[in-house]
Design a protein around this motif. Structure first.
Motif, PDB file in Angstrom:
ATOM      1  N   MET A  69       0.861  -1.164   0.000  1.00 38.19           N
ATOM      2  CA  MET A  69       0.000   0.000   0.000  1.00 38.19           C
ATOM      3  C   MET A  69       0.904   1.222   0.000  1.00 38.19           C
ATOM      4  O   MET A  69       1.637   1.453   0.943  1.00 38.19           O
ATOM      5  N   ASP A  70       0.861   1.976  -1.104  1.00 35.93           N
ATOM      6  CA  ASP A  70       1.696   3.165  -1.234  1.00 35.93           C
ATOM      7  C   ASP A  70       0.816   4.388  -1.424  1.00 35.93           C
ATOM      8  O   ASP A  70      -0.141   4.360  -2.211  1.00 35.93           O
ATOM      9  N   VAL A  71       1.154   5.477  -0.736  1.00 35.87           N
ATOM     10  CA  VAL A  71       0.451   6.739  -0.942  1.00 35.87           C
ATOM     11  C   VAL A  71       0.882   7.291  -2.291  1.00 35.87           C
ATOM     12  O   VAL A  71       2.071   7.335  -2.606  1.00 35.87           O
ATOM     13  N   CYS A  72      -0.082   7.686  -3.104  1.00 35.81           N
ATOM     14  CA  CYS A  72       0.223   8.233  -4.430  1.00 35.81           C
ATOM     15  C   CYS A  72       0.794   9.638  -4.298  1.00 35.81           C
ATOM     16  O   CYS A  72       0.413  10.394  -3.404  1.00 35.81           O
ATOM     17  N   ASN A  73       1.679   9.963  -5.217  1.00 37.74           N
ATOM     18  CA  ASN A  73       2.204  11.322  -5.224  1.00 37.74           C
ATOM     19  C   ASN A  73       1.157  12.255  -5.837  1.00 37.74           C
ATOM     20  O   ASN A  73       0.137  11.817  -6.358  1.00 37.74           O
ATOM     21  N   GLY A  74       1.421  13.525  -5.789  1.00 36.15           N
ATOM     22  CA  GLY A  74       0.472  14.521  -6.272  1.00 36.15           C
ATOM     23  C   GLY A  74       0.093  14.350  -7.731  1.00 36.15           C
ATOM     24  O   GLY A  74      -1.066  14.534  -8.116  1.00 36.15           O
ATOM     25  N   GLU A  75       1.062  13.973  -8.558  1.00 37.14           N
ATOM     26  CA  GLU A  75       0.786  13.784  -9.991  1.00 37.14           C
ATOM     27  C   GLU A  75      -0.170  12.617 -10.219  1.00 37.14           C
ATOM     28  O   GLU A  75      -1.082  12.707 -11.034  1.00 37.14           O
ATOM     29  N   GLN A  76       0.072  11.497  -9.521  1.00 42.02           N
ATOM     30  CA  GLN A  76      -0.805  10.341  -9.676  1.00 42.02           C
ATOM     31  C   GLN A  76      -2.227  10.694  -9.237  1.00 42.02           C
ATOM     32  O   GLN A  76      -3.195  10.349  -9.913  1.00 42.02           O
ATOM     33  N   GLU A  77      -2.335  11.359  -8.102  1.00 32.33           N
ATOM     34  CA  GLU A  77      -3.658  11.717  -7.592  1.00 32.33           C
ATOM     35  C   GLU A  77      -4.365  12.687  -8.543  1.00 32.33           C
ATOM     36  O   GLU A  77      -5.557  12.540  -8.817  1.00 32.33           O
ATOM     37  N   LYS A  78      -3.642  13.640  -9.059  1.00 31.96           N
ATOM     38  CA  LYS A  78      -4.220  14.595  -9.996  1.00 31.96           C
ATOM     39  C   LYS A  78      -4.709  13.876 -11.257  1.00 31.96           C
ATOM     40  O   LYS A  78      -5.779  14.179 -11.784  1.00 31.96           O
ATOM     41  N   HIS A  79      -3.919  12.911 -11.734  1.00 34.54           N
ATOM     42  CA  HIS A  79      -4.289  12.151 -12.929  1.00 34.54           C
ATOM     43  C   HIS A  79      -5.593  11.379 -12.703  1.00 34.54           C
ATOM     44  O   HIS A  79      -6.525  11.458 -13.525  1.00 34.54           O
ATOM     45  N   ILE A  80      -5.688  10.627 -11.622  1.00 36.01           N
ATOM     46  CA  ILE A  80      -6.895   9.840 -11.343  1.00 36.01           C
ATOM     47  C   ILE A  80      -8.085  10.770 -11.140  1.00 36.01           C
ATOM     48  O   ILE A  80      -9.172  10.543 -11.678  1.00 36.01           O
ATOM     49  N   SER A  81      -7.895  11.844 -10.391  1.00 35.74           N
ATOM     50  CA  SER A  81      -8.986  12.792 -10.162  1.00 35.74           C
ATOM     51  C   SER A  81      -9.464  13.408 -11.469  1.00 35.74           C
ATOM     52  O   SER A  81     -10.660  13.599 -11.678  1.00 35.74           O
ATOM     53  N   SER A  82      -8.543  13.709 -12.366  1.00 34.34           N
ATOM     54  CA  SER A  82      -8.941  14.309 -13.643  1.00 34.34           C
ATOM     55  C   SER A  82      -9.750  13.327 -14.493  1.00 34.34           C
ATOM     56  O   SER A  82     -10.618  13.734 -15.250  1.00 34.34           O
ATOM     57  N   LEU A  83      -9.478  12.033 -14.353  1.00 41.63           N
ATOM     58  CA  LEU A  83     -10.229  11.038 -15.114  1.00 41.63           C
ATOM     59  C   LEU A  83     -11.689  10.976 -14.667  1.00 41.63           C
ATOM     60  O   LEU A  83     -12.593  10.772 -15.467  1.00 41.63           O
ATOM     61  N   TYR A  84     -11.910  11.121 -13.385  1.00 43.46           N
ATOM     62  CA  TYR A  84     -13.241  10.855 -12.834  1.00 43.46           C
ATOM     63  C   TYR A  84     -13.924  12.060 -12.221  1.00 43.46           C
ATOM     64  O   TYR A  84     -15.007  11.919 -11.668  1.00 43.46           O
ATOM     65  N   PHE A  85     -13.307  13.241 -12.296  1.00 44.23           N
ATOM     66  CA  PHE A  85     -13.925  14.417 -11.695  1.00 44.23           C
ATOM     67  C   PHE A  85     -14.368  14.081 -10.272  1.00 44.23           C
ATOM     68  O   PHE A  85     -15.549  14.065  -9.961  1.00 44.23           O
ATOM     69  N   GLU A  86     -13.412  13.785  -9.435  1.00 43.74           N
ATOM     70  CA  GLU A  86     -13.644  13.283  -8.074  1.00 43.74           C
ATOM     71  C   GLU A  86     -14.813  13.967  -7.371  1.00 43.74           C
ATOM     72  O   GLU A  86     -15.631  13.327  -6.755  1.00 43.74           O
ATOM     73  N   ASN A  87     -14.900  15.282  -7.460  1.00 40.53           N
ATOM     74  CA  ASN A  87     -15.967  15.962  -6.732  1.00 40.53           C
ATOM     75  C   ASN A  87     -17.347  15.548  -7.229  1.00 40.53           C
ATOM     76  O   ASN A  87     -18.267  15.396  -6.439  1.00 40.53           O
ATOM     77  N   LYS A  88     -17.511  15.299  -8.507  1.00 40.61           N
ATOM     78  CA  LYS A  88     -18.813  14.877  -9.019  1.00 40.61           C
ATOM     79  C   LYS A  88     -19.068  13.406  -8.724  1.00 40.61           C
ATOM     80  O   LYS A  88     -20.183  13.019  -8.432  1.00 40.61           O
ATOM     81  N   LEU A  89     -18.033  12.591  -8.790  1.00 44.33           N
ATOM     82  CA  LEU A  89     -18.183  11.161  -8.529  1.00 44.33           C
ATOM     83  C   LEU A  89     -18.701  10.953  -7.113  1.00 44.33           C
ATOM     84  O   LEU A  89     -19.602  10.159  -6.884  1.00 44.33           O
ATOM     85  N   ASN A  90     -18.162  11.691  -6.159  1.00 42.23           N
ATOM     86  CA  ASN A  90     -18.591  11.527  -4.774  1.00 42.23           C
ATOM     87  C   ASN A  90     -20.032  11.954  -4.555  1.00 42.23           C
ATOM     88  O   ASN A  90     -20.679  11.509  -3.632  1.00 42.23           O
ATOM     89  N   LYS A  91     -20.545  12.825  -5.407  1.00 39.11           N
ATOM     90  CA  LYS A  91     -21.933  13.262  -5.282  1.00 39.11           C
ATOM     91  C   LYS A  91     -22.863  12.407  -6.132  1.00 39.11           C
ATOM     92  O   LYS A  91     -24.038  12.701  -6.255  1.00 39.11           O
ATOM     93  N   LEU A  92     -22.336  11.368  -6.744  1.00 43.31           N
ATOM     94  CA  LEU A  92     -23.094  10.454  -7.592  1.00 43.31           C
ATOM     95  C   LEU A  92     -23.806  11.183  -8.732  1.00 43.31           C
ATOM     96  O   LEU A  92     -24.888  10.819  -9.145  1.00 43.31           O
ATOM     97  N   GLN A  93     -23.180  12.226  -9.250  1.00 47.24           N
ATOM     98  CA  GLN A  93     -23.750  12.942 -10.386  1.00 47.24           C
ATOM     99  C   GLN A  93     -23.192  12.344 -11.667  1.00 47.24           C
ATOM    100  O   GLN A  93     -22.017  12.024 -11.749  1.00 47.24           O
ATOM    101  N   LYS A  94     -24.035  12.250 -12.658  1.00 41.77           N
ATOM    102  CA  LYS A  94     -23.585  11.717 -13.929  1.00 41.77           C
ATOM    103  C   LYS A  94     -22.692  12.732 -14.634  1.00 41.77           C
ATOM    104  O   LYS A  94     -23.021  13.893 -14.726  1.00 41.77           O
TER     105      LYS A  94
END
Length: 182
Positions: free
Chosen positions: A1-26
């Motif tokens: 289990m490794d904590v992702c660096n800022g670039e990895q986190e930014k990449h994943i968040s950009s794929l899924y729009f983290e703020n919208k995903l958490n609100k279950l918005q399409k």
């Protein structure tokens, strides 16, 4: 289990729009479904006949097999972020079948609350999935083209970035007697 660096986190968040995903918005470019143990949404009457407090006992292995297929497809790497702590009291954990060793793992995992982690061992992933299936700590699980949210009653929202991943995960669900409802 490794904590992702800022670039990895930014990449994943950009794929899924983290703020919208958490609100279950399409999100327009994301297809959505619900990974479930039932082929359709239960009616109120049907739901009254289900003991949701122990539902995981019957279906947890299927969900683990489903995630194992995703893990193997993604060359033994998957990202996870805890999103909601439900109950981590010792009494609740014992009631849900966790051992002392499991409780130590949970305490370690909670130290990474709200951090994106990269998991390179299925054993760690399985333990974290179990936290979602038993409604202890919900997490979001990410690959490059799929995101799955831990949720109540083994009904996990799924987000697909491509028709190919949508089709493949639907096949995986079917292979382990689960369903993805659209």
């Amino acid at each position: 289990m490794d904590v992702c660096n800022g670039e990895q986190e930014k990449h994943i968040s950009s794929l899924y729009f983290e703020n919208k995903l958490n609100k279950l918005q399409k999100v327009n470019r994301i297809n959505t479904g619900i990974l479930d143990v039932f082929p359709k949404q239960l009616t109120e009457l049907e739901a009254q006949g289900v003991d949701f407090s122990i539902l995981y006992l019957e279906h947890e292995d299927q969900i683990l097999m489903f995630f194992q297929k995703i893990y193997e497809l993604n060359k033994s790497s998957i990202y996870v972020k805890s999103t909601r702590i439900i109950n981590t009291s010792d009494g609740y954990l014992i009631q849900k079948g966790f051992t002392k060793d499991d409780i130590e793992f949970i305490e370690k995992f909670l130290c990474y609350e709200n951090k994106l982690l990269q998991l390179n061992h299925f054993e760690e992933l399985a333990r974290i999935i179990t936290l979602s299936t038993r409604e202890v700590v919900f997490s979001n699980f990410y690959t490059e083209d799929t995101a799955i949210q831990g949720n109540f009653d083994l009904s996990f929202p799924v987000y697909f970035l491509s028709e190919q991943s949508k089709k493949l995960l639907n096949e995986y669900a079917s292979e382990v007697n689960l369903y993805i409802r659209w």
